[in-house]
Design a protein around this motif. Structure first.
Motif, PDB file in Angstrom:
ATOM      1  N   ILE A  21      65.428 -35.492  36.105  1.00 34.02           N
ATOM      2  CA  ILE A  21      65.532 -36.070  37.454  1.00 34.02           C
ATOM      3  C   ILE A  21      66.817 -35.507  38.060  1.00 34.02           C
ATOM      4  CG2 ILE A  21      65.799 -38.155  38.853  1.00 34.02           C
ATOM      5  CD1 ILE A  21      63.087 -38.115  37.519  1.00 34.02           C
ATOM      6  N   ILE A  22      66.671 -34.815  39.188  1.00 30.88           N
ATOM      7  CA  ILE A  22      67.852 -34.283  39.870  1.00 30.88           C
ATOM      8  C   ILE A  22      68.207 -35.260  40.994  1.00 30.88           C
ATOM      9  CG2 ILE A  22      68.844 -32.324  41.114  1.00 30.88           C
ATOM     10  CD1 ILE A  22      66.720 -30.533  39.763  1.00 30.88           C
ATOM     11  N   VAL A  23      69.384 -35.857  40.851  1.00 36.94           N
ATOM     12  CA  VAL A  23      69.831 -36.846  41.837  1.00 36.94           C
ATOM     13  C   VAL A  23      70.682 -36.098  42.871  1.00 36.94           C
ATOM     14  CG1 VAL A  23      71.079 -39.002  42.159  1.00 36.94           C
ATOM     15  CG2 VAL A  23      69.708 -38.634  40.082  1.00 36.94           C
ATOM     16  N   CYS A  24      70.179 -36.090  44.102  1.00 36.36           N
ATOM     17  CA  CYS A  24      70.717 -35.198  45.130  1.00 36.36           C
ATOM     18  C   CYS A  24      71.604 -35.994  46.085  1.00 36.36           C
ATOM     19  CB  CYS A  24      69.560 -34.555  45.892  1.00 36.36           C
ATOM     20  SG  CYS A  24      68.389 -33.719  44.796  1.00 36.36           S
ATOM     21  N   CYS A  25      72.883 -35.648  46.131  1.00 32.86           N
ATOM     22  CA  CYS A  25      73.879 -36.466  46.819  1.00 32.86           C
ATOM     23  C   CYS A  25      74.602 -35.689  47.911  1.00 32.86           C
ATOM     24  CB  CYS A  25      74.927 -36.943  45.816  1.00 32.86           C
ATOM     25  SG  CYS A  25      74.228 -37.832  44.418  1.00 32.86           S
ATOM     26  N   GLY A  26      74.976 -36.406  48.963  1.00 35.29           N
ATOM     27  CA  GLY A  26      75.783 -35.834  50.042  1.00 35.29           C
ATOM     28  C   GLY A  26      77.179 -36.434  49.992  1.00 35.29           C
ATOM     29  N   ILE A  27      78.200 -35.554  49.878  1.00 37.72           N
ATOM     30  CA  ILE A  27      79.564 -36.068  49.690  1.00 37.72           C
ATOM     31  C   ILE A  27      80.332 -36.202  51.003  1.00 37.72           C
ATOM     32  CG2 ILE A  27      79.803 -35.303  47.295  1.00 37.72           C
ATOM     33  CD1 ILE A  27      81.497 -32.914  48.422  1.00 37.72           C
ATOM     34  N   ASN A  28      79.717 -35.777  52.116  1.00 39.32           N
ATOM     35  CA  ASN A  28      80.412 -35.914  53.407  1.00 39.32           C
ATOM     36  C   ASN A  28      79.449 -36.436  54.466  1.00 39.32           C
ATOM     37  OD1 ASN A  28      82.250 -35.793  55.456  1.00 39.32           O
ATOM     38  ND2 ASN A  28      82.231 -33.558  55.656  1.00 39.32           N
TER      39      ASN A  28
END
Ligand SMILES: Cc1cc2nc3c(=O)[nH]c(=O)nc-3n(C[C@H](O)[C@H](O)[C@H](O)COP(=O)(O)O)c2cc1C
Length: 172
Positions: free
Chosen positions: A75-82
């Motif tokens: 499972i690739i957990v896709c995150c936005g840091i900005n």
């Protein structure tokens, strides 16, 4: 393979074989995401690759009890840091940027003989707690990845003439 073939062959895989994804194939899929474009090339994305079966099991209730979240070997957990960065057009960039990267990965997965499924039905706070993701980072999407254990159904899509017009808005 021509890109349109991969696009035609990609479908949401909701049943996965136990077979693990080879390291090289996973790396190639992630590389496709890495090379994706982003607004101002900020690349404000981070990907948590979850392979540990116990952690994947924890993600199932966080993902609306979708069983395949526990079955898929990755499972690739896709995150936005900005998430605060908004483009001049008024759209926040992070979800768009992540979507492009994810789409690159889904198409590369087809090329590798793998299947994927976008997962937007999840509780962001629960996922944050399980994986130790900071509060100011948005979890945009989970992506299941693995060898399919099902077969594709025909695509159900609107015809081009219903979704495209030329030169001016002529939709009724
Ligand atoms: C942003 C997004 C979120 C989605 N979330 C889920 C989800 O949580 N669970 C699921 O089973 N499918 C999910 N899907 C898959 C869609 O239902 C699927 O892409 C759509 O029905 C078209 O089918 P296809 O992918 O097989 O072509 C999601 C797709 C997208 C693009």
């Amino acid at each position: 393979m021509a890109l349109l073939c991969q696009i035609q062959q990609r479908y949401s895989v909701r049943s996965y074989q136990k077979r693990p994804v080879e390291k090289e194939k996973l790396a190639t899929v992630l590389e496709a995401g890495r090379l994706a474009p982003s607004a101002s090339n900020t690349q404000d994305w981070r990907f948590v690759v979850v392979q540990d079966a116990a952690v994947r099991k924890q993600l199932v209730p966080a993902a609306n009890n979708q069983a395949f979240v526990g079955e898929a070997p990755v499972i690739i957990v896709c995150c936005g840091i900005n998430p605060a960065y908004t483009m001049r057009c008024g759209q926040p960039a992070y979800a768009i940027d992540l979507a492009i990267a994810i789409d690159h990965m889904t198409l590369q997965a087809v090329e590798e003989g793998l299947g994927t499924c976008w997962i937007g039905s999840f509780d962001e706070d629960q996922v944050r707690v399980i994986l130790g993701i900071p509060a100011d980072t948005r979890v945009v999407e989970l992506l299941a990845l693995g060898y399919p254990n099902d077969t594709p159904k025909p695509k159900n899509r609107l015809p081009l003439k219903q979704i495209v017009c030329y030169d001016r808005w002529t939709f009724t």
